[in-house]
Write a protein that holds these residues in place. Structure first.
Motif, PDB file in Angstrom:
ATOM      1  N   LYS A  99       0.836  -1.217   0.000  1.00 37.19           N
ATOM      2  CA  LYS A  99       0.000   0.000   0.000  1.00 37.19           C
ATOM      3  C   LYS A  99       0.868   1.264   0.000  1.00 37.19           C
ATOM      4  N   THR A 100       1.830   1.320   0.934  1.00 34.58           N
ATOM      5  CA  THR A 100       2.708   2.491   0.995  1.00 34.58           C
ATOM      6  C   THR A 100       3.548   2.593  -0.280  1.00 34.58           C
ATOM      7  N   THR A 101       3.984   1.449  -0.793  1.00 35.10           N
ATOM      8  CA  THR A 101       4.783   1.468  -2.023  1.00 35.10           C
ATOM      9  C   THR A 101       3.976   2.064  -3.181  1.00 35.10           C
ATOM     10  N   LEU A 151      -2.908  10.022   1.876  1.00 30.72           N
ATOM     11  CA  LEU A 151      -2.769   9.960   3.337  1.00 30.72           C
ATOM     12  C   LEU A 151      -2.460   8.528   3.759  1.00 30.72           C
ATOM     13  N   ASP A 152      -1.286   8.340   4.335  1.00 30.86           N
ATOM     14  CA  ASP A 152      -0.863   7.005   4.764  1.00 30.86           C
ATOM     15  C   ASP A 152      -1.070   6.876   6.273  1.00 30.86           C
ATOM     16  N   GLU A 153      -2.031   6.076   6.674  1.00 31.57           N
ATOM     17  CA  GLU A 153      -2.379   5.821   8.069  1.00 31.57           C
ATOM     18  C   GLU A 153      -2.629   7.109   8.872  1.00 31.57           C
ATOM     19  N   PRO A 154      -3.556   7.961   8.396  1.00 33.02           N
ATOM     20  CA  PRO A 154      -3.786   9.229   9.107  1.00 33.02           C
ATOM     21  C   PRO A 154      -4.472   9.046  10.464  1.00 33.02           C
TER      22      PRO A 154
HETATM   23 MG   LIG Z   1       2.474   1.105   4.840  1.00 33.06          MG
END
Ligand SMILES: [Mg+2]
Ligand SMILES: Nc1ncnc2c1ncn2[C@@H]1O[C@H](COP(=O)(O)OP(=O)(O)OP(=O)(O)O)[C@@H](O)[C@H]1O
Length: 247
Positions: free
Chosen positions: A43-45, A164-167
């Motif tokens: 997901k982050t990638t 937004l990554d894990e807001p």
């Molecule tokens: Mg991640």
């Protein structure tokens, strides 16, 4: 709604390891999309590839019909894609207000600077709960307050795509409602948002409120896209989540 972002067949490799495997994804103008999947799903990638911090080994990413996957990060940001990182990206030696002024300053087409809309900044400060602290230096804020300041800075910038990554990580329920109001602000001005998170209560709330679709990733691949309930009741999704720590 026409597609604002088109990820086409994107593969990202770290050495021999394939972190993203022929991922295709299309996001419309004004759409909120939720990305879920177990730890290490990619997901982050995927956000890294969209914002330009990693470059695909194969495939292309189109934004506003332009290939952006080979552009440097600052050019992608200038085209209107903004990413919120885990570590708040604020200028510590400036006041809260000046951080927002700086974030909102932009050149218009003629190359001159457009006037800053002070009322808009005031409204945003109220929305994120930092109005009382507007003259304090950013370094005097707590880590949590710096996160709100960074979101406020993103709000002042008229970007078209917010990542937004894990807001919602570490937020109280009260703060989650504030975050949902902020997401509503982006949607109201027709920005598109991609949110990665593991907090299912938060994701259910935003999916219901903003009619968002959910994309489920596993081992670098997109396996399903559907409504929150469709994804949560999908047998394959359930089978994958059963074997992992959190979902
Ligand atoms: Mg991640
Ligand atoms: N810079 C890197 N070098 C090598 N491998 C990496 C690198 N960045 C990520 N990976 C690997 O790529 C895979 C996908 O990682 P990624 O961070 O995208 O997962 P994620 O879905 O965001 O997971 P999480 O939910 O834990 O944040 C993982 O196996 C990770 O270890």
């Amino acid at each position: 709604m026409r597609a604002l972002l088109e990820v086409r067949n994107v593969t990202v490799k770290y050495g021999n390891f394939t972190a993203l495997d022929r991922v295709s994804l299309s996001i419309s103008q004004g759409e909120l999309r939720v990305l879920i999947g177990p730890n290490g799903a990619g997901k982050t990638t995927l956000l890294d590839a969209i914002s330009g911090t990693v470059k695909p080994s194969y495939g292309d990413i189109y934004y506003k019909n332009t290939v952006i996957s080979k552009l440097p990060i600052h050019k992608i940001a200038r085209m209107g894609i903004i990413r919120k990182f885990q570590t708040p990206n604020v200028i510590e030696s400036l006041s809260v207000w000046d951080n927002l002024i700086l974030a909102s300053v932009k050149k218009n087409v003629s190359g001159t600077f457009a006037p800053v809309d002070h009322n808009k900044i005031k409204d945003i400060l109220e929305l994120v709960g930092l109005h009382e602290r507007r003259y304090d230096l950013a370094k005097e804020l707590s880590h949590g307050e710096k996160q709100w300041l960074e979101l406020a800075m993103i709000l002042t910038n008229d970007c078209d795509l917010v990542l937004l990554d894990e807001p919602a990580i570490g937020l109280t329920l009260k703060d989650i409602y504030k975050l949902i109001d902020i997401i509503g602000y982006f949607i109201k001005r027709n920005s598109s948002i991609i949110i990665v998170d593991h907090n299912m209560d938060f994701l259910r709330m935003i999916c219901e409120k903003f009619e968002a679709r959910v994309t489920f990733m596993h081992q670098g691949k997109i396996l399903r896209t559907g409504t929150f309930d469709e994804i949560r009741s999908d047998n394959e999704v359930k089978r994958i989540y059963l074997g992992v720590e959190r979902c």
